[in-house]
Design an enzyme around this catalytic site. Sequence first.
Site, short mmCIF file in Angstrom:
data_model
loop_
_atom_site.label_atom_id
_atom_site.label_comp_id
_atom_site.label_asym_id
_atom_site.label_seq_id
_atom_site.Cartn_x
_atom_site.Cartn_y
_atom_site.Cartn_z
N GLU A 194 0.85 -1.20 0.00
CA GLU A 194 0.00 0.00 0.00
C GLU A 194 0.88 1.24 0.00
O GLU A 194 1.80 1.31 0.82
CB GLU A 194 -0.91 0.00 1.23
CG GLU A 194 -2.00 -1.04 1.12
CD GLU A 194 -3.00 -1.00 2.27
OE1 GLU A 194 -2.88 -0.13 3.16
OE2 GLU A 194 -3.89 -1.84 2.29
N HIS B 30 -7.98 1.46 1.41
CA HIS B 30 -7.85 1.15 2.86
C HIS B 30 -8.69 2.13 3.69
O HIS B 30 -8.16 2.90 4.49
CB HIS B 30 -6.37 1.19 3.28
CG HIS B 30 -6.12 0.45 4.57
ND1 HIS B 30 -4.98 -0.23 4.84
CD2 HIS B 30 -6.88 0.29 5.69
CE1 HIS B 30 -5.02 -0.77 6.05
NE2 HIS B 30 -6.18 -0.46 6.59
C1 MLT Z 1 -6.65 -1.15 11.52
O1 MLT Z 1 -5.83 -2.08 11.61
O2 MLT Z 1 -7.44 -0.92 12.44
C2 MLT Z 1 -6.65 -0.24 10.32
O3 MLT Z 1 -5.91 -0.80 9.30
C3 MLT Z 1 -6.19 1.10 10.74
C4 MLT Z 1 -5.97 2.12 9.67
O4 MLT Z 1 -6.81 2.35 8.82
O5 MLT Z 1 -4.91 2.75 9.65
#
Ligand code: MLT
Length: 306
Positions: free
Chosen positions: A260, A278
């Site tokens: 990413e 994401h």
């Molecule tokens: C998580 O693990 O809670 C998410 O990937 C957090 C995020 O979006 O940075």
Amino acid sequence: MKILVADKVHQAGIDALIAAGYDVDVKLDLSEAQLIDIIPAYDAIAVRSAVTVTRPIIEAGTNLKVIGRAGVGTDNIDKEAAADRGIEVVNTPAANVVSAAEQTFALMLACARNTCQANASMHEGRWDRAQYTGLELCGKTLGIIGFGKIGTLLAHRAKAFGMTVHAYDPYCDPDYVAQYGAILLPSLDELLQTSDVISVHLPKTPETTNMICDEQIAKMKDGVIILNVARGGICSEQALLDGLNSGKIWSVGIDVFDPEPPVDCCLAKSDRAVLTPHLGASTKEAQVRAGTQLADAIVDVLAKFS
Ligand code: MLT
């Protein structure tokens, strides 16, 4: 004591750290070399998922006492290196779970109803009603791989949509799963063979990397929908694309990538792939919770040293 916020942690969390009496620096988009350079000055570092806290950073952090992760997953932190140096790793396991479950549901609906493709066609001035006939979720079976907090929230929402919910999770027992109206299956293969929609809710580990590959997709029902709002690389992107191109897979909803941001993401070639950058935890509510809960967790650790 000094705290480095090296990722986009919500201002409410930063304010809470300042209110607790700490000296807080917010420095975003730093390279590993830059982090290694400045980390000796800090007692704590706070990140989300965009910054990888590597062994060299941790070893350079001679004053580091705690690494805080706003969110569920801690796979971007070298926990072994932290343990070797006696540095605590804290996270906010409950802060984002509702948002992640809702994002999964949004992708499920978008995949079933061609929402994104139809939206794009309208923006191009078209009116293609026949082309975007979708699928109903009611009466379909959702297979949830990994029945943790997000999995249970997803099950609850799917039941409200009239879906049958199957779960595969070797760490759960059938009675626990039944509380959420779901049926625990004894093997992953059974879930793959019986589900119309499959969603993974697992941490990224060597065992879960590429867990959904050609072999697993071949076992699925024709016309399956596959969702990944967990971690990039649990589902092989190339295998998903091949499944979409052959018609085996109806659609995929993917929120997470490896790496990413993705480099030449092959799934972008298919208009049956609904892709988001994401966003699972990216709601105002979850970010306030993650920021403030992380601040509390960091303050708790640092208090032991003052
Ligand atoms: C998580 O693990 O809670 C998410 O990937 C957090 C995020 O979006 O940075």
